[in-house]
Design a protein around this motif. Structure first.
Motif, PDB file in Angstrom:
ATOM      1  N   ALA A 100      24.787  18.976  56.211  1.00 22.88           N
ATOM      2  CA  ALA A 100      26.142  19.381  55.835  1.00 22.88           C
ATOM      3  C   ALA A 100      27.105  18.353  56.418  1.00 22.88           C
ATOM      4  O   ALA A 100      27.315  18.311  57.635  1.00 22.88           O
ATOM      5  N   GLN A 101      27.665  17.511  55.557  1.00 17.13           N
ATOM      6  CA  GLN A 101      28.484  16.402  56.036  1.00 17.13           C
ATOM      7  C   GLN A 101      29.770  16.868  56.708  1.00 17.13           C
ATOM      8  O   GLN A 101      30.329  16.156  57.540  1.00 17.13           O
ATOM      9  N   GLY A 102      30.232  18.059  56.382  1.00 15.34           N
ATOM     10  CA  GLY A 102      31.461  18.576  56.989  1.00 15.34           C
ATOM     11  C   GLY A 102      31.232  19.630  58.039  1.00 15.34           C
ATOM     12  O   GLY A 102      32.172  20.273  58.503  1.00 15.34           O
ATOM     13  N   GLY A 103      29.977  19.838  58.444  1.00 12.32           N
ATOM     14  CA  GLY A 103      29.670  20.860  59.441  1.00 12.32           C
ATOM     15  C   GLY A 103      29.279  22.183  58.799  1.00 12.32           C
ATOM     16  O   GLY A 103      29.191  22.312  57.571  1.00 12.32           O
ATOM     17  N   ILE A 104      29.046  23.197  59.632  1.00 11.21           N
ATOM     18  CA  ILE A 104      28.621  24.509  59.151  1.00 11.21           C
ATOM     19  C   ILE A 104      29.465  25.601  59.785  1.00 11.21           C
ATOM     20  O   ILE A 104      30.060  25.411  60.849  1.00 11.21           O
ATOM     21  N   GLN A 105      29.510  26.746  59.087  1.00 14.27           N
ATOM     22  CA  GLN A 105      30.235  27.914  59.577  1.00 14.27           C
ATOM     23  C   GLN A 105      29.351  29.153  59.409  1.00 14.27           C
ATOM     24  O   GLN A 105      28.666  29.288  58.393  1.00 14.27           O
ATOM     25  N   PRO A 106      29.352  30.060  60.386  1.00 16.19           N
ATOM     26  CA  PRO A 106      28.557  31.286  60.240  1.00 16.19           C
ATOM     27  C   PRO A 106      29.017  32.109  59.042  1.00 16.19           C
ATOM     28  O   PRO A 106      30.213  32.181  58.763  1.00 16.19           O
ATOM     29  N   LEU A 107      28.066  32.707  58.339  1.00 21.94           N
ATOM     30  CA  LEU A 107      28.367  33.566  57.201  1.00 21.94           C
ATOM     31  C   LEU A 107      28.330  35.011  57.678  1.00 21.94           C
ATOM     32  O   LEU A 107      27.294  35.501  58.143  1.00 21.94           O
ATOM     33  N   GLU A 108      29.464  35.684  57.590  1.00 23.18           N
ATOM     34  CA  GLU A 108      29.557  37.046  58.129  1.00 23.18           C
ATOM     35  C   GLU A 108      28.778  38.057  57.291  1.00 23.18           C
ATOM     36  O   GLU A 108      28.133  38.953  57.829  1.00 23.18           O
ATOM     37  N   ALA A 109      28.819  37.926  55.975  1.00 24.46           N
ATOM     38  CA  ALA A 109      28.167  38.913  55.108  1.00 24.46           C
ATOM     39  C   ALA A 109      26.786  38.441  54.683  1.00 24.46           C
ATOM     40  O   ALA A 109      26.457  38.386  53.501  1.00 24.46           O
ATOM     41  N   ALA A 110      25.956  38.100  55.660  1.00 28.16           N
ATOM     42  CA  ALA A 110      24.615  37.607  55.341  1.00 28.16           C
ATOM     43  C   ALA A 110      23.696  38.752  54.944  1.00 28.16           C
ATOM     44  O   ALA A 110      23.896  39.893  55.349  1.00 28.16           O
ATOM     45  N   ASN A 111      22.688  38.428  54.151  1.00 29.38           N
ATOM     46  CA  ASN A 111      21.709  39.428  53.723  1.00 29.38           C
ATOM     47  C   ASN A 111      20.315  38.816  53.857  1.00 29.38           C
ATOM     48  O   ASN A 111      19.871  38.066  52.995  1.00 29.38           O
ATOM     49  N   VAL A 112      19.653  39.122  54.964  1.00 30.77           N
ATOM     50  CA  VAL A 112      18.344  38.547  55.277  1.00 30.77           C
ATOM     51  C   VAL A 112      17.250  39.563  54.981  1.00 30.77           C
ATOM     52  O   VAL A 112      17.361  40.737  55.350  1.00 30.77           O
ATOM     53  N   LEU A 113      16.188  39.099  54.337  1.00 35.18           N
ATOM     54  CA  LEU A 113      15.044  39.961  54.036  1.00 35.18           C
ATOM     55  C   LEU A 113      13.860  39.525  54.877  1.00 35.18           C
ATOM     56  O   LEU A 113      13.457  38.357  54.843  1.00 35.18           O
ATOM     57  N   GLN A 114      13.288  40.449  55.637  1.00 42.50           N
ATOM     58  CA  GLN A 114      12.093  40.150  56.428  1.00 42.50           C
ATOM     59  C   GLN A 114      10.847  40.364  55.579  1.00 42.50           C
ATOM     60  O   GLN A 114      10.795  41.243  54.723  1.00 42.50           O
ATOM     61  N   GLY A 115       9.847  39.523  55.819  1.00 42.89           N
ATOM     62  CA  GLY A 115       8.597  39.654  55.071  1.00 42.89           C
ATOM     63  C   GLY A 115       8.687  39.138  53.655  1.00 42.89           C
ATOM     64  O   GLY A 115       7.962  39.592  52.775  1.00 42.89           O
ATOM     65  N   ALA A 116       9.567  38.160  53.423  1.00 45.25           N
ATOM     66  CA  ALA A 116       9.755  37.611  52.080  1.00 45.25           C
ATOM     67  C   ALA A 116      10.110  36.134  52.162  1.00 45.25           C
ATOM     68  O   ALA A 116      10.616  35.653  53.178  1.00 45.25           O
ATOM     69  N   LEU A 117       9.833  35.407  51.090  1.00 45.37           N
ATOM     70  CA  LEU A 117      10.199  34.002  50.980  1.00 45.37           C
ATOM     71  C   LEU A 117      10.867  33.759  49.633  1.00 45.37           C
ATOM     72  O   LEU A 117      10.534  34.413  48.637  1.00 45.37           O
ATOM     73  N   GLU A 118      11.812  32.830  49.627  1.00 45.25           N
ATOM     74  CA  GLU A 118      12.468  32.450  48.371  1.00 45.25           C
ATOM     75  C   GLU A 118      11.675  31.331  47.706  1.00 45.25           C
ATOM     76  O   GLU A 118      11.412  30.290  48.314  1.00 45.25           O
ATOM     77  N   ALA A 119      11.291  31.545  46.475  1.00 50.00           N
ATOM     78  CA  ALA A 119      10.528  30.537  45.739  1.00 50.00           C
ATOM     79  C   ALA A 119      11.438  29.401  45.278  1.00 50.00           C
ATOM     80  O   ALA A 119      12.671  29.509  45.292  1.00 50.00           O
ATOM     81  N   SER A 120      10.837  28.305  44.882  1.00 49.48           N
ATOM     82  CA  SER A 120      11.582  27.191  44.297  1.00 49.48           C
ATOM     83  C   SER A 120      12.312  27.656  43.038  1.00 49.48           C
ATOM     84  O   SER A 120      11.837  28.539  42.322  1.00 49.48           O
ATOM     85  N   ASN A 121      13.480  27.070  42.766  1.00 46.77           N
ATOM     86  CA  ASN A 121      14.197  27.427  41.545  1.00 46.77           C
ATOM     87  C   ASN A 121      13.965  26.423  40.414  1.00 46.77           C
ATOM     88  O   ASN A 121      14.701  26.406  39.431  1.00 46.77           O
ATOM     89  N   VAL A 122      12.934  25.602  40.554  1.00 45.80           N
ATOM     90  CA  VAL A 122      12.605  24.620  39.514  1.00 45.80           C
ATOM     91  C   VAL A 122      12.022  25.322  38.301  1.00 45.80           C
ATOM     92  O   VAL A 122      11.159  26.196  38.427  1.00 45.80           O
ATOM     93  N   SER A 123      12.491  24.934  37.105  1.00 50.12           N
ATOM     94  CA  SER A 123      11.911  25.401  35.850  1.00 50.12           C
ATOM     95  C   SER A 123      11.050  24.269  35.277  1.00 50.12           C
ATOM     96  O   SER A 123      11.593  23.289  34.777  1.00 50.12           O
ATOM     97  N   PRO A 124       9.728  24.353  35.375  1.00 47.66           N
ATOM     98  CA  PRO A 124       8.873  23.266  34.869  1.00 47.66           C
ATOM     99  C   PRO A 124       9.112  22.951  33.399  1.00 47.66           C
ATOM    100  O   PRO A 124       9.027  21.782  32.999  1.00 47.66           O
ATOM    101  N   VAL A 125       9.416  23.973  32.603  1.00 47.39           N
ATOM    102  CA  VAL A 125       9.647  23.741  31.170  1.00 47.39           C
ATOM    103  C   VAL A 125      10.875  22.860  30.968  1.00 47.39           C
ATOM    104  O   VAL A 125      10.847  21.897  30.181  1.00 47.39           O
ATOM    105  N   LEU A 126      11.967  23.168  31.673  1.00 48.16           N
ATOM    106  CA  LEU A 126      13.173  22.356  31.543  1.00 48.16           C
ATOM    107  C   LEU A 126      12.952  20.938  32.061  1.00 48.16           C
ATOM    108  O   LEU A 126      13.457  19.973  31.478  1.00 48.16           O
ATOM    109  N   GLU A 127      12.212  20.809  33.137  1.00 51.38           N
ATOM    110  CA  GLU A 127      11.966  19.472  33.698  1.00 51.38           C
ATOM    111  C   GLU A 127      11.143  18.640  32.728  1.00 51.38           C
ATOM    112  O   GLU A 127      11.414  17.445  32.536  1.00 51.38           O
ATOM    113  N   MET A 128      10.133  19.212  32.117  1.00 48.89           N
ATOM    114  CA  MET A 128       9.313  18.481  31.158  1.00 48.89           C
ATOM    115  C   MET A 128      10.119  18.088  29.930  1.00 48.89           C
ATOM    116  O   MET A 128       9.944  17.012  29.364  1.00 48.89           O
ATOM    117  N   ALA A 129      11.042  18.982  29.528  1.00 46.41           N
ATOM    118  CA  ALA A 129      11.888  18.671  28.367  1.00 46.41           C
ATOM    119  C   ALA A 129      12.838  17.529  28.674  1.00 46.41           C
ATOM    120  O   ALA A 129      13.120  16.698  27.814  1.00 46.41           O
TER     121      ALA A 129
END
Length: 204
Positions: A175-204
């Motif tokens: 973050a070139q300008g620094g970071i700030q805490p996010l007050e309204a965070a929503n963290v999920l335990q026992g989960a991971l966020e998958a990649s947002n890559v769409s292979p179909v769009l990338e191939m196209a």
């Protein structure tokens, strides 16, 4: 070398760099927390004389990142964390402070919450998180608060970036300008966020 050859080589160089970006996106289809990269190009116009047409060449001007949230996949891992909505986890690395959406964390032998390569996860005050290794019933609440046996042990920090983001590694940003805490965070335990890559769009 003629102007036409310069223009042709410039175009070919741009296409090669764009192909490299697409290839890297496809390679990270299954990388947790990865955000799709896009190459941005700019046109450079140069005068060649009063009686000659101008010379136009394109070049890589920068990158933009699709920060759309990827699918959340539940793993059941005690230290697997995903952010629902905006925000980033902050890491302390040997190269400095970094932001990430990849939340596959673990506990070090010293009781610190770390990434698989040893980067320390930071709390809301940008301090490494310390967890006693022998605690039982550990839970991480939606705001990132870590507790066990009814005792609060700390809080996983979730931050927003100031200024532009620059990619450091496949899943980490500066973050070139620094970071700030996010007050309204929503963290999920026992989960991971998958990649947002769409292979179909990338191939196209």
């Amino acid at each position: 070398m003629s102007n036409s050859i310069y223009a042709t080589l410039s175009r070919q160089d741009g296409l090669l760099k764009e192909l490299q970006v697409v290839a890297n996106n496809i390679a990270n289809t299954n990388t947790s927390g990865y955000k799709t990269d896009r190459a941005l190009f700019a046109e450079y116009v140069m005068a060649t004389g009063n009686d000659n047409p101008s010379l136009s060449m394109g070049g890589l001007a920068g990158h933009s990142f699709d920060m759309t949230q990827g699918t959340v996949k539940f793993t059941g891992g005690k230290f697997d964390l995903a952010i629902q909505g905006e925000g980033f986890f902050a890491l302390e690395t040997d190269a400095g402070q970094r932001l990430t959406r990849a939340g596959a964390f673990q506990l070090s032998s010293e009781g610190q919450l770390i990434t698989p390569d040893g980067a320390r996860v930071l709390d809301s005050g940008t301090t490494p998180i310390q967890i006693p290794p022998d605690v039982e019933g550990l839970a991480i609440a939606g705001d990132g608060t870590i507790s066990a046996d009814g005792q609060v042990l700390g809080q996983v920090g979730v931050f927003t970036a100031e200024g532009r983001l620059q990619r450091d590694t496949d899943t980490r940003f500066v973050a070139q300008g620094g970071i700030q805490p996010l007050e309204a965070a929503n963290v999920l335990q026992g989960a991971l966020e998958a990649s947002n890559v769409s292979p179909v769009l990338e191939m196209a």
